[in-house]
Scaffold this motif. Sequence first.
Motif, PDB file in Angstrom:
ATOM      1  N   ASN A   1      31.923  28.787  51.494  1.00 55.27           N
ATOM      2  CA  ASN A   1      33.083  27.941  51.809  1.00 55.27           C
ATOM      3  C   ASN A   1      32.676  26.496  52.035  1.00 55.27           C
ATOM      4  N   GLU A   2      31.458  26.287  52.559  1.00 54.81           N
ATOM      5  CA  GLU A   2      30.956  24.929  52.779  1.00 54.81           C
ATOM      6  C   GLU A   2      30.625  24.253  51.450  1.00 54.81           C
ATOM      7  N   ILE A   3      30.072  25.028  50.517  1.00 59.21           N
ATOM      8  CA  ILE A   3      29.793  24.492  49.177  1.00 59.21           C
ATOM      9  C   ILE A   3      31.092  24.054  48.519  1.00 59.21           C
ATOM     10  N   TYR A   4      32.106  24.899  48.624  1.00 63.29           N
ATOM     11  CA  TYR A   4      33.384  24.590  47.989  1.00 63.29           C
ATOM     12  C   TYR A   4      34.029  23.355  48.617  1.00 63.29           C
ATOM     13  N   GLN A   5      33.988  23.250  49.916  1.00 60.30           N
ATOM     14  CA  GLN A   5      34.572  22.088  50.589  1.00 60.30           C
ATOM     15  C   GLN A   5      33.843  20.810  50.189  1.00 60.30           C
ATOM     16  N   LYS A   6      32.534  20.900  50.013  1.00 63.11           N
ATOM     17  CA  LYS A   6      31.760  19.729  49.601  1.00 63.11           C
ATOM     18  C   LYS A   6      32.155  19.302  48.185  1.00 63.11           C
ATOM     19  N   VAL A   7      32.450  20.288  47.320  1.00 62.30           N
ATOM     20  CA  VAL A   7      32.916  19.982  45.971  1.00 62.30           C
ATOM     21  C   VAL A   7      34.239  19.228  46.030  1.00 62.30           C
ATOM     22  N   LEU A   8      35.161  19.696  46.854  1.00 62.80           N
ATOM     23  CA  LEU A   8      36.476  19.064  46.962  1.00 62.80           C
ATOM     24  C   LEU A   8      36.383  17.646  47.519  1.00 62.80           C
ATOM     25  N   GLU A   9      35.393  17.410  48.367  1.00 63.78           N
ATOM     26  CA  GLU A   9      35.210  16.066  48.929  1.00 63.78           C
ATOM     27  C   GLU A   9      34.686  15.089  47.883  1.00 63.78           C
ATOM     28  N   THR A  10      33.981  15.610  46.884  1.00 66.33           N
ATOM     29  CA  THR A  10      33.358  14.749  45.866  1.00 66.33           C
ATOM     30  C   THR A  10      34.298  14.472  44.702  1.00 66.33           C
ATOM     31  N   ILE A  11      35.018  15.511  44.262  1.00 67.52           N
ATOM     32  CA  ILE A  11      35.962  15.343  43.152  1.00 67.52           C
ATOM     33  C   ILE A  11      37.344  15.784  43.624  1.00 67.52           C
ATOM     34  N   SER A  12      38.352  15.421  42.888  1.00 66.07           N
ATOM     35  CA  SER A  12      39.731  15.789  43.249  1.00 66.07           C
ATOM     36  C   SER A  12      40.339  16.614  42.120  1.00 66.07           C
ATOM     37  N   PRO A  13      40.005  17.903  42.069  1.00 70.74           N
ATOM     38  CA  PRO A  13      40.503  18.735  40.977  1.00 70.74           C
ATOM     39  C   PRO A  13      41.986  19.081  41.153  1.00 70.74           C
ATOM     40  N   ASN A  14      42.602  19.467  40.062  1.00 68.37           N
ATOM     41  CA  ASN A  14      43.986  19.954  40.084  1.00 68.37           C
ATOM     42  C   ASN A  14      43.942  21.414  40.521  1.00 68.37           C
ATOM     43  N   ILE A  15      44.427  21.710  41.710  1.00 65.23           N
ATOM     44  CA  ILE A  15      44.341  23.061  42.262  1.00 65.23           C
ATOM     45  C   ILE A  15      45.673  23.487  42.857  1.00 65.23           C
ATOM     46  N   GLN A  16      45.823  24.769  43.061  1.00 65.18           N
ATOM     47  CA  GLN A  16      46.932  25.298  43.849  1.00 65.18           C
ATOM     48  C   GLN A  16      46.452  26.540  44.584  1.00 65.18           C
ATOM     49  N   LYS A  17      47.041  26.804  45.739  1.00 69.58           N
ATOM     50  CA  LYS A  17      46.576  27.865  46.614  1.00 69.58           C
ATOM     51  C   LYS A  17      46.697  29.241  45.944  1.00 69.58           C
ATOM     52  N   VAL A  18      45.716  30.083  46.230  1.00 65.71           N
ATOM     53  CA  VAL A  18      45.767  31.466  45.768  1.00 65.71           C
ATOM     54  C   VAL A  18      46.813  32.211  46.591  1.00 65.71           C
ATOM     55  N   GLU A  19      47.836  32.702  45.932  1.00 66.65           N
ATOM     56  CA  GLU A  19      48.895  33.438  46.624  1.00 66.65           C
ATOM     57  C   GLU A  19      48.816  34.945  46.350  1.00 66.65           C
ATOM     58  N   GLN A  20      48.065  35.308  45.326  1.00 72.31           N
ATOM     59  CA  GLN A  20      47.923  36.719  44.990  1.00 72.31           C
ATOM     60  C   GLN A  20      46.465  37.013  44.669  1.00 72.31           C
ATOM     61  N   GLU A  21      45.898  38.009  45.312  1.00 74.19           N
ATOM     62  CA  GLU A  21      44.512  38.362  45.053  1.00 74.19           C
ATOM     63  C   GLU A  21      44.346  38.861  43.615  1.00 74.19           C
ATOM     64  N   LEU A  22      43.158  38.672  43.088  1.00 72.14           N
ATOM     65  CA  LEU A  22      42.867  39.141  41.740  1.00 72.14           C
ATOM     66  C   LEU A  22      42.999  40.653  41.677  1.00 72.14           C
ATOM     67  N   ASP A  23      43.716  41.117  40.695  1.00 75.10           N
ATOM     68  CA  ASP A  23      43.848  42.550  40.453  1.00 75.10           C
ATOM     69  C   ASP A  23      42.676  42.975  39.573  1.00 75.10           C
ATOM     70  N   TYR A  24      41.693  43.623  40.170  1.00 76.63           N
ATOM     71  CA  TYR A  24      40.486  43.975  39.424  1.00 76.63           C
ATOM     72  C   TYR A  24      40.810  44.920  38.270  1.00 76.63           C
ATOM     73  N   PRO A  25      40.238  44.658  37.123  1.00 80.39           N
ATOM     74  CA  PRO A  25      40.494  45.554  35.985  1.00 80.39           C
ATOM     75  C   PRO A  25      39.833  46.900  36.200  1.00 80.39           C
ATOM     76  N   GLU A  26      40.278  47.886  35.440  1.00 86.00           N
ATOM     77  CA  GLU A  26      39.653  49.200  35.484  1.00 86.00           C
ATOM     78  C   GLU A  26      38.198  49.088  35.031  1.00 86.00           C
ATOM     79  N   GLY A  27      37.352  49.928  35.591  1.00 81.21           N
ATOM     80  CA  GLY A  27      35.944  49.907  35.210  1.00 81.21           C
ATOM     81  C   GLY A  27      35.660  50.756  33.996  1.00 81.21           C
ATOM     82  N   THR A  28      36.589  50.785  33.048  1.00 74.64           N
ATOM     83  CA  THR A  28      36.434  51.638  31.875  1.00 74.64           C
ATOM     84  C   THR A  28      35.374  51.095  30.918  1.00 74.64           C
TER      85      THR A  28
END
Length: 494
Positions: free
Chosen positions: A204-231
């Motif tokens: 989380n500290e690495i990510y925050q440092k990235v955001l402080e250096t650049i200003s990417p186009n982002i939006q909050k995660v509202e739904q967790e990733l639905d992991y695909p089947e391990g087929t």
Amino acid sequence: MIVWPNYRYTISQKLEKSMKKADLVRVFVKGGIISPGDFLKMVQTVEALGTSYIHLGSRQDVLFPLKDKNLESLNNTFNSIDTAYDTDGEEFHNIVSSYPTIDVMPTTHWLASHTYHYVLDTFDYRPKLKINITDPVQSLVPLFTGNINFVASSIENYWYLYLSFPEIDTKPWCAPDLIYSYDLSKIAKEIEEINPIKCGLKYNEIYQKVLETISPNIQKVEQELDYPEGTTPYYEGMNRIVGGKYWLGLYWRNNKFSITFLIALCELCIKTNIGKICLTPWKSIIVKGIAEKDRLSWEKLLGKYGINIRHSSIELNWHLPVLDEEALDLKNYLVRALDKQDISTYGLSFSVKTRPMSLFTTVAIERAEKDKEDDPDSFNILYSKDFNPNLSEYFYFVKKVPLETIPPLLIELSYKYYDQLESEKTPENSDFKTTDVKKNHKKYQCTSCLTVFDEKYGDPESNIEPYTSFIKLPESYSCPVCESPKSAYKLIEN
């Protein structure tokens, strides 16, 4: 317990057969995508340098041995095809993508060929970290084998960001924001500048440092990733795709792809207007867009060079380190042993781990550490949580067992896998229905006629009951309206 034939592999044999990856030239095929013309130039250069075959790597790269590394000849070729190579081990890494699965497997609704090209073109530097750009709907390309993993979300042009550095944590960490397509390369480059392994920061500290250096186009995660089947993915043979065309999957048991055959393959691609050749992490080649009128020409090519495209699933579903003859011999021994017992391993995939490597299979066989130097060889068997390698968590099934006991133990482990599938079934007892589908049923749409397959309702006309997982439908499933193959479907938003 069944006793299997002795398997002998002496230390001297290991040394004779071993070759370090540092002895190879590695060619970075960005995203696993290359034109037939560029691939032809590459393999012709390899042939001119005295090598009769190439290897494919698990990061969709090309590797070939070269005693005398003629940098001038290499530079001339790779400058002309706008790709990079490395002769010094693993200082740089290829960017992995799930582009090869387009038209081969169902995809997220907004992902298309041009999307991958657009994103990959923004990476204008040579990454020193492993980067994955993947679609979570497919199962051919692993999601989390990179250090920086971008996984498509349900929101158009936005991606999950997962960081994975074993030195920091054994499990991938998901950023709290979705990242816009145009900013993936900026994010990756900035993370590389921070140097996560040496900086001593948490994810989380690495990510925050990235955001402080650049200003990417982002939006909050509202739904967790639905992991695909391990087929286990299917990646071989001649298979129908949308529009009546075909894709061809090619696999070599020893991962030594003949230069002579590859030259003929490239020339036929050019002759029949095939625009791209794809490489997969399973060390196979996929050619897409073969027209019906050209199918006979491709079948003649395969026949002329004696190419087998009908390997059993037990043979196909293995991941081995490149240039590891010991691992290959072990795999061949286990495949023969399992085949003699007429055992099904459908849904399972296997790795032989004789050196440090990223796992993306359901089962792994690894060499166990010896307590004493003169102790006999022994092995550990591991399996992924819920038999889904995307969960990035493995458990020991057995430890320090002799080689001859591995086949019956793998059979026992396969029973454990099928017992788990049985316990996941709904009360209706369908082969494909799970309680998870009842909670999170999805919709897939045929791109040819726009017919929708809703897991909630199934497909009664095809004897597919409600709450049937689309991903677990057989590969032979086709659209009930236009008969397009399963790969023609895209995941759509509910």
